[in-house]
Motif scaffolding. Structure first.
Motif, PDB file in Angstrom:
ATOM      1  N   ILE A 124       0.842  -1.201   0.000  1.00 39.73           N
ATOM      2  CA  ILE A 124       0.000   0.000   0.000  1.00 39.73           C
ATOM      3  C   ILE A 124       0.876   1.250   0.000  1.00 39.73           C
ATOM      4  CG2 ILE A 124      -1.657   1.329   1.379  1.00 39.73           C
ATOM      5  CD1 ILE A 124      -2.803  -1.443   2.275  1.00 39.73           C
ATOM      6  N   ASP A 125       1.936   1.228   0.766  1.00 38.80           N
ATOM      7  CA  ASP A 125       2.872   2.362   0.768  1.00 38.80           C
ATOM      8  C   ASP A 125       3.542   2.525  -0.598  1.00 38.80           C
ATOM      9  OD1 ASP A 125       4.308   4.453   2.348  1.00 38.80           O
ATOM     10  OD2 ASP A 125       6.046   3.235   1.810  1.00 38.80           O
ATOM     11  N   ASP A 126       3.821   1.409  -1.276  1.00 44.94           N
ATOM     12  CA  ASP A 126       4.395   1.484  -2.628  1.00 44.94           C
ATOM     13  C   ASP A 126       3.439   2.181  -3.587  1.00 44.94           C
ATOM     14  OD1 ASP A 126       6.755   0.195  -1.917  1.00 44.94           O
ATOM     15  OD2 ASP A 126       6.051  -1.792  -2.538  1.00 44.94           O
ATOM     16  N   TYR A 127       2.149   1.928  -3.460  1.00 44.71           N
ATOM     17  CA  TYR A 127       1.167   2.627  -4.305  1.00 44.71           C
ATOM     18  C   TYR A 127       1.221   4.133  -4.055  1.00 44.71           C
ATOM     19  CZ  TYR A 127      -1.362  -1.370  -6.293  1.00 44.71           C
ATOM     20  OH  TYR A 127      -1.714  -2.492  -7.016  1.00 44.71           O
ATOM     21  N   ALA A 128       1.311   4.527  -2.796  1.00 46.09           N
ATOM     22  CA  ALA A 128       1.372   5.955  -2.484  1.00 46.09           C
ATOM     23  C   ALA A 128       2.645   6.590  -3.034  1.00 46.09           C
ATOM     24  CB  ALA A 128       1.287   6.157  -0.968  1.00 46.09           C
ATOM     25  N   THR A 129       3.770   5.905  -2.871  1.00 42.01           N
ATOM     26  CA  THR A 129       5.040   6.431  -3.381  1.00 42.01           C
ATOM     27  C   THR A 129       5.010   6.551  -4.896  1.00 42.01           C
ATOM     28  OG1 THR A 129       6.228   5.454  -1.505  1.00 42.01           O
ATOM     29  CG2 THR A 129       7.526   6.043  -3.435  1.00 42.01           C
ATOM     30  N   ALA A 130       4.468   5.539  -5.572  1.00 41.59           N
ATOM     31  CA  ALA A 130       4.364   5.582  -7.032  1.00 41.59           C
ATOM     32  C   ALA A 130       3.465   6.734  -7.485  1.00 41.59           C
ATOM     33  CB  ALA A 130       3.830   4.253  -7.555  1.00 41.59           C
ATOM     34  N   THR A 131       2.434   7.013  -6.730  1.00 39.70           N
ATOM     35  CA  THR A 131       1.543   8.141  -7.065  1.00 39.70           C
ATOM     36  C   THR A 131       2.295   9.453  -6.998  1.00 39.70           C
ATOM     37  OG1 THR A 131      -0.375   6.915  -6.233  1.00 39.70           O
ATOM     38  CG2 THR A 131      -0.591   9.309  -6.408  1.00 39.70           C
ATOM     39  N   ARG A 132       3.081   9.636  -5.956  1.00 42.64           N
ATOM     40  CA  ARG A 132       3.865  10.878  -5.850  1.00 42.64           C
ATOM     41  C   ARG A 132       4.871  10.980  -7.001  1.00 42.64           C
ATOM     42  NH1 ARG A 132       3.046   9.671  -0.207  1.00 42.64           N
ATOM     43  NH2 ARG A 132       4.867   8.278  -0.156  1.00 42.64           N
ATOM     44  N   ARG A 133       5.436   9.860  -7.399  1.00 49.54           N
ATOM     45  CA  ARG A 133       6.374   9.883  -8.530  1.00 49.54           C
ATOM     46  C   ARG A 133       5.641  10.190  -9.844  1.00 49.54           C
ATOM     47  NH1 ARG A 133       9.663   4.962  -5.969  1.00 49.54           N
ATOM     48  NH2 ARG A 133      11.425   6.127  -5.138  1.00 49.54           N
ATOM     49  N   ALA A 134       4.432   9.691  -9.993  1.00 50.83           N
ATOM     50  CA  ALA A 134       3.648  10.012 -11.190  1.00 50.83           C
ATOM     51  C   ALA A 134       3.364  11.505 -11.262  1.00 50.83           C
ATOM     52  CB  ALA A 134       2.347   9.219 -11.197  1.00 50.83           C
ATOM     53  N   HIS A 135       3.062  12.089 -10.128  1.00 50.56           N
ATOM     54  CA  HIS A 135       2.855  13.544 -10.067  1.00 50.56           C
ATOM     55  C   HIS A 135       4.123  14.268 -10.489  1.00 50.56           C
ATOM     56  CE1 HIS A 135       1.306  17.157  -7.461  1.00 50.56           C
ATOM     57  NE2 HIS A 135       1.338  17.427  -8.753  1.00 50.56           N
ATOM     58  N   ALA A 136       5.253  13.835  -9.957  1.00 44.59           N
ATOM     59  CA  ALA A 136       6.536  14.463 -10.300  1.00 44.59           C
ATOM     60  C   ALA A 136       6.868  14.281 -11.773  1.00 44.59           C
ATOM     61  CB  ALA A 136       7.646  13.871  -9.428  1.00 44.59           C
ATOM     62  N   ALA A 137       6.406  13.196 -12.379  1.00 46.89           N
ATOM     63  CA  ALA A 137       6.680  12.932 -13.784  1.00 46.89           C
ATOM     64  C   ALA A 137       5.768  13.711 -14.726  1.00 46.89           C
ATOM     65  CB  ALA A 137       6.553  11.436 -14.072  1.00 46.89           C
ATOM     66  N   GLY A 138       4.852  14.494 -14.183  1.00 47.81           N
ATOM     67  CA  GLY A 138       4.028  15.358 -15.010  1.00 47.81           C
ATOM     68  C   GLY A 138       2.711  14.783 -15.467  1.00 47.81           C
ATOM     69  N   PHE A 139       2.307  13.643 -14.922  1.00 42.92           N
ATOM     70  CA  PHE A 139       1.006  13.095 -15.295  1.00 42.92           C
ATOM     71  C   PHE A 139      -0.116  13.970 -14.768  1.00 42.92           C
ATOM     72  CE2 PHE A 139       3.673   9.382 -15.931  1.00 42.92           C
ATOM     73  CZ  PHE A 139       3.124   8.820 -17.063  1.00 42.92           C
ATOM     74  N   ASP A 140      -1.278  13.868 -15.401  1.00 48.05           N
ATOM     75  CA  ASP A 140      -2.456  14.624 -14.975  1.00 48.05           C
ATOM     76  C   ASP A 140      -3.236  13.894 -13.888  1.00 48.05           C
ATOM     77  OD1 ASP A 140      -2.365  16.898 -16.926  1.00 48.05           O
ATOM     78  OD2 ASP A 140      -2.436  15.231 -18.344  1.00 48.05           O
ATOM     79  N   GLY A 141      -2.916  12.662 -13.663  1.00 46.06           N
ATOM     80  CA  GLY A 141      -3.572  11.863 -12.644  1.00 46.06           C
ATOM     81  C   GLY A 141      -3.096  10.428 -12.752  1.00 46.06           C
ATOM     82  N   VAL A 142      -3.696   9.540 -11.961  1.00 50.39           N
ATOM     83  CA  VAL A 142      -3.331   8.126 -11.968  1.00 50.39           C
ATOM     84  C   VAL A 142      -4.587   7.269 -12.008  1.00 50.39           C
ATOM     85  CG1 VAL A 142      -1.132   8.419 -10.754  1.00 50.39           C
ATOM     86  CG2 VAL A 142      -3.224   8.030  -9.434  1.00 50.39           C
ATOM     87  N   GLU A 143      -4.445   6.089 -12.604  1.00 55.53           N
ATOM     88  CA  GLU A 143      -5.504   5.086 -12.575  1.00 55.53           C
ATOM     89  C   GLU A 143      -4.977   3.868 -11.833  1.00 55.53           C
ATOM     90  OE1 GLU A 143      -8.311   3.939 -15.964  1.00 55.53           O
ATOM     91  OE2 GLU A 143      -6.972   2.190 -15.898  1.00 55.53           O
ATOM     92  N   ILE A 144      -5.671   3.452 -10.809  1.00 53.82           N
ATOM     93  CA  ILE A 144      -5.315   2.256 -10.051  1.00 53.82           C
ATOM     94  C   ILE A 144      -5.778   1.036 -10.846  1.00 53.82           C
ATOM     95  CG2 ILE A 144      -5.707   0.974  -7.917  1.00 53.82           C
ATOM     96  CD1 ILE A 144      -6.365   3.763  -6.633  1.00 53.82           C
TER      97      ILE A 144
END
Length: 368
Positions: A156-176
């Motif tokens: 679960i923590d890995d999902y949160a960390t990956a989300t923050r990295r997606a934000h840093a990578a310039g994505f407009d959002g994430v899909e689980i």
């Protein structure tokens, strides 16, 4: 059918923080072109070509080395991967597009060859049916290691960390990615979840992991930047559930609590290889249970997509194979052009053939 009835595909749609210019979305598509798990320039070309989609949902992307399990796929767990994805998002945005990253943990559908001999992980030690896309070619799936409670918290923590990295990578959002027999789906469905603790047994317990991942991802960024994908009747790898209508109706109900950008269902509109023809389609039940924006995907064409939106079955339609072969799919739909046929032999092959070389039309933009 009156061609003007298809104009509904070109009506704007608000999802979360984004205003989509059309309802013709690009479904997540594994294409296996990454360079040692890092997005490359060819991938940036591929996504930029398809920026006219109302929204691009990226290929499934591993949230951690543990979650990786497909040769040629990309990750989002290293700085190099973040930088690679940043090149992709920059190109998409420069072409006027919008793109979400799909967050992926393969669970039991990985293989020990990806993990220095360590077994893949799952809610229960139950092997899927079929073969993994291992580094040396396809290999039979193995019996996975059952996740402990502490392991679950770590994922679960890995999902949160990956989300923050997606934000840093310039994505407009994430899909689980909670579909297609991967880790979250493995927790959801009774065929793969045999646990007897708080993550197994009842529907409430089997949806607990999904709920906790959603909470972590929303907390790491924002609920209106978060979508989730479900596949209620996908039966590949031996996936099934004793009562999919009850399970996914309940999932739809609890997802109402999070003010998500959308829920996205993957469910074929006609029986096929990975659709259980003995079960009724469950998406209509999810539509009744879930009150937010609903996207769906599963063999639609222009006419059936327009009809589904017009009839209230979904707010937008995601297209997979049609977007593979037609980078300018919205414009082709708009003017009624002939569509390129996809070449399934190049879906997962290396190199540009069947990836960035499908022809685009020479056209001038016209009103629908």
């Amino acid at each position: 059918m009156d061609p003007h009835e298809n104009n509904i595909l070109f009506q704007p749609l608000r999802i979360g923080m984004l205003e989509l210019p059309n309802r013709i979305l690009m479904a997540p598509l594994t294409r296996a072109r990454a360079s040692d798990r890092v997005p490359n320039e060819m991938m940036a070309d591929y996504y930029a070509q398809r920026a006219s989609a109302g929204l691009i949902i990226s290929e499934a992307t591993a949230i951690s080395s543990q979650g990786f399990g497909w040769q040629g796929a990309a990750g989002i767990y290293t700085s190099e991967q973040v930088n690679g994805w940043k090149r992709v998002t920059d190109r998409v945005h420069a072409n006027g597009g919008r793109i979400f990253l799909q967050l992926w943990h393969m669970g039991r559908k990985s293989h020990s060859d990806f993990h220095q001999g360590e077994l893949s992980v799952a809610p229960s030690p139950v092997a899927p049916i079929g073969e993994a896309h291992a580094p040396a070619g396809k290999k039979q799936y193995e019996v996975p290691r059952e996740l402990t409670i502490a392991d679950i918290w770590g994922v679960i923590d890995d999902y949160a960390t990956a989300t923050r990295r997606a934000h840093a990578a310039g994505f407009d959002g994430v899909e689980i990615h909670a579909a297609n027999g991967y880790l979250i789906d493995q927790f959801l469905r009774s065929s793969s979840n045999h646990r007897e603790d708080e993550y197994g047994g009842s529907i409430k317990n089997r949806t607990r992991f999904m709920r906790e991942v959603v909470e972590a991802v929303c907390g790491a960024w924002a609920s209106d930047r978060t979508g989730i994908r479900l596949s209620p009747t996908m039966n590949e790898g031996g996936m099934s559930d004793s009562d999919p209508i009850a399970l996914f109706s309940y999932a739809g109900q609890i997802l109402n609590e999070y003010d998500l950008a959308y829920v996205h269902t993957a469910e074929a509109i006609k029986p096929g290889r990975i659709f259980n023809a003995d079960e009724p389609r469950v998406t209509p039940y999810i539509r009744k249970a879930y009150h937010g924006k609903l996207l769906t995907n599963g063999g639609f064409d222009k006419q059936s997509a327009a009809a589904a939106i017009r009839n209230g079955e979904a707010n937008a339609i995601a297209f997979g194979q049609l977007f593979i072969a037609n980078p300018d799919l919205p414009e082709r739909f708009r003017i009624g052009s002939r569509l390129n046929a996809p070449d399934s032999n190049t879906y997962y092959s290396a190199g540009p053939e069947g990836y960035v070389d499908y022809p685009m039309m020479p056209y001038a933009s016209s009103s629908p």
